[in-house]
Design a protein around this motif. Sequence first.
Motif, short mmCIF file in Angstrom:
data_model
loop_
_atom_site.label_atom_id
_atom_site.label_comp_id
_atom_site.label_asym_id
_atom_site.label_seq_id
_atom_site.Cartn_x
_atom_site.Cartn_y
_atom_site.Cartn_z
N LEU A 15 0.83 -1.20 0.00
CA LEU A 15 0.00 0.00 0.00
C LEU A 15 0.86 1.25 0.00
N GLY A 16 0.36 2.29 -0.65
CA GLY A 16 1.06 3.56 -0.68
C GLY A 16 0.16 4.73 -0.34
N PHE A 17 -0.98 4.83 -1.03
CA PHE A 17 -1.96 5.91 -0.84
C PHE A 17 -1.39 7.29 -1.16
N ASP A 18 -0.29 7.37 -1.92
CA ASP A 18 0.26 8.68 -2.25
C ASP A 18 -0.71 9.49 -3.10
N ASP A 19 -1.23 8.87 -4.14
CA ASP A 19 -2.17 9.57 -5.02
C ASP A 19 -3.47 9.86 -4.29
N ALA A 20 -3.91 8.92 -3.45
CA ALA A 20 -5.16 9.13 -2.72
C ALA A 20 -5.05 10.32 -1.77
N ARG A 21 -3.91 10.45 -1.09
CA ARG A 21 -3.74 11.58 -0.18
C ARG A 21 -3.60 12.89 -0.93
N ALA A 22 -3.03 12.85 -2.14
CA ALA A 22 -2.83 14.08 -2.90
C ALA A 22 -4.15 14.60 -3.47
N THR A 23 -4.99 13.72 -3.97
CA THR A 23 -6.25 14.12 -4.61
C THR A 23 -7.45 13.71 -3.78
N GLY A 24 -7.26 13.49 -2.49
CA GLY A 24 -8.36 13.00 -1.65
C GLY A 24 -9.55 13.93 -1.58
N ARG A 25 -9.28 15.25 -1.50
CA ARG A 25 -10.39 16.20 -1.40
C ARG A 25 -11.20 16.27 -2.67
N GLU A 26 -10.63 15.78 -3.78
CA GLU A 26 -11.33 15.88 -5.07
C GLU A 26 -12.00 14.58 -5.48
N THR A 27 -11.57 13.43 -4.95
CA THR A 27 -12.06 12.15 -5.45
C THR A 27 -12.71 11.27 -4.38
N MET A 28 -12.53 11.55 -3.10
CA MET A 28 -13.02 10.66 -2.05
C MET A 28 -14.35 11.10 -1.46
N GLY A 29 -15.12 11.80 -2.19
CA GLY A 29 -16.44 12.16 -1.71
C GLY A 29 -16.46 13.50 -1.01
N ARG A 30 -17.68 14.03 -0.83
CA ARG A 30 -17.86 15.34 -0.24
C ARG A 30 -18.63 15.20 1.06
N GLY A 31 -18.63 16.27 1.81
CA GLY A 31 -19.41 16.31 3.04
C GLY A 31 -18.74 15.57 4.19
N LYS A 32 -19.54 15.29 5.20
CA LYS A 32 -19.02 14.65 6.41
C LYS A 32 -18.53 13.24 6.13
N ARG A 33 -19.24 12.50 5.28
CA ARG A 33 -18.84 11.13 4.97
C ARG A 33 -17.50 11.09 4.24
N GLY A 34 -17.32 11.98 3.26
CA GLY A 34 -16.06 12.03 2.53
C GLY A 34 -14.90 12.45 3.41
N LYS A 35 -15.16 13.40 4.32
CA LYS A 35 -14.10 13.84 5.23
C LYS A 35 -13.68 12.71 6.17
N THR A 36 -14.65 11.94 6.65
CA THR A 36 -14.32 10.81 7.52
C THR A 36 -13.50 9.76 6.78
#
Length: 568
Positions: free
Chosen positions: A382-403
């Motif tokens: 596992l790396g999650f480098d790309d996920a951490r870089a673009t997390g605010r844009e691709t991992m959902g919005r609102g309280k659920r996405g922030k969690t």
Amino acid sequence: MARGARRRRELRSLAVPFTVAAPAGARIRDRLRLSSVDAAILTLLGEHLGHHARVDLAERVRLGRVAVKDNRRAERKRALTKVSSSRWAGAITRASEDQFQLSLRCLFDERASLRRAIAKIRKRLAVPCGGCVGGVRGYRDRAERAQKQHRLEVLTARLAGVEARIEAGHPAIVVGSRRLVKTRHNLAAAQLTEAEWRERWDAARLFLTADGESGAPYGNYTISVDPADGTVTIVLPEPLRHLANAPRGRYRLACTVTFHNRRDEWLDRVTANRAVRYDIVCDPERGRWYLDASWATKKPVLPTPAELVVTGVRLLGVDLNAGHLAACVVDAHGNPVGEPVTVPTELTGPASQRDGRLRAAITELIQLAKANGCTGLAIENLGFDDARATGRETMGRGKRGKTFRRTVAGLPTARFRERLRGMAHHAGLIVVAVDPAYTSRWGSQHWKAPLQQQCKTTVVTGHHAASVAIGRRALGHGIRRRPGVTAHDQRIVVRGATGQAVPRPRGRGTASPPRTPGTPHRGGKTCRDRSDQLVLFPVSKTVRETPGTRRPASGPVHGELADTGQLA
């Protein structure tokens, strides 16, 4: 293709499993129980060397990105020798070069992260609000779109600054931690006084590092530790030679060190005068001083996953999750053995406590692997480098996405891999890393139900099924089970046959449809006697059933391989 029909998503190619390399060095620590006089001398020495180390680092940053032959290290070392010694000067210039190269790598990583985030925002801004074009969703409304446009401007400005620093070769370096500098402006939130902050700041800027030297007495001339009685002597710089209490301008500490951990390895090196590096560290929060010893180790030749499969070993598949580790033992044929295990990991609180809890969880995994006769552990790469870089844009919005973003950021992927690599190597275990693609999805689909059927007292989750998928992938088996093998039949369940068959090449268009229990079998691939549709191995023609007699079990006997049905 009909309008509105879903386009089938292609599966990405999987990376080949690999054996994680053993640690390249060792580091041990022992406490220095200093007197007030010794602590004052070490503080004075660290401040003197730390001042000249910061001056040398600033000079190295001014030189920028130049070739090694143009970094003027020899000239800088001669200038430092006048205010310290030749060996202290060598350690300072080496530390400056290492810090400069590390800061450059951090700049390159930051640039790549900013470029990924900017590209993702631009893609979504090109789509109308609430729309979806080519699998890219637009933003929800105009307010969110305006917010993202402002964020794009901020990220673009940050990227321009990073690229300018890279072009000039001048990374921003804060000796003593940038986080500690920011804490100075928020002392109330950090629950610190100005005096406490100043004490931590001064301790972080001390320089008390001495590189090892092969052939020198006990492997280090600058900071020397006598293996016979544990006494520590330090060479003082020229301006501080008047404080020496031992011959040749050395200062002898009143306390001694023992190095209980890995003492035999340390003794082997110092008695043979092999290089050992020493670092003196001050912890103002606890009011303690420590002496760290480190050295390079030989790189062992570890077996590859293919070689492990040939030897027929067991592996412990481990799935890393937020708050716990899911593990299951997998044998050489890919079958889960025993019941899956859940190891909790409470990674909250101070950093020292988090590291201790992570080590305790890894220790439990190692004990579980040894108790079940496993040769190693299988983990996801596992790396999650790309996920951490673009997390605010691709991992959902609102309280659920922030969690969800907070959960991803809280997974200790790199720290877990490094801690597991070192601890498993010292325990004599091998760590195999696999591609994490589809392990959770396919594991839940193919192994959750069979695991629950096998385990009567444990509630099986999708994470346990994923650990089985990880173990199978590390051994070279596919995750999918062969259809119709583990059926609801008492005889087959007792036999424990699962879908571990090795795939055999077939011509295109000749694959038979999946066969389930009770489906008539017209071929001769798995059964020669059509009177028994569930037999997986050849049955002799001379064996016929008679009313009232019990048919002999057709499962593999001791010594047979479940993959092929042949004798081992």
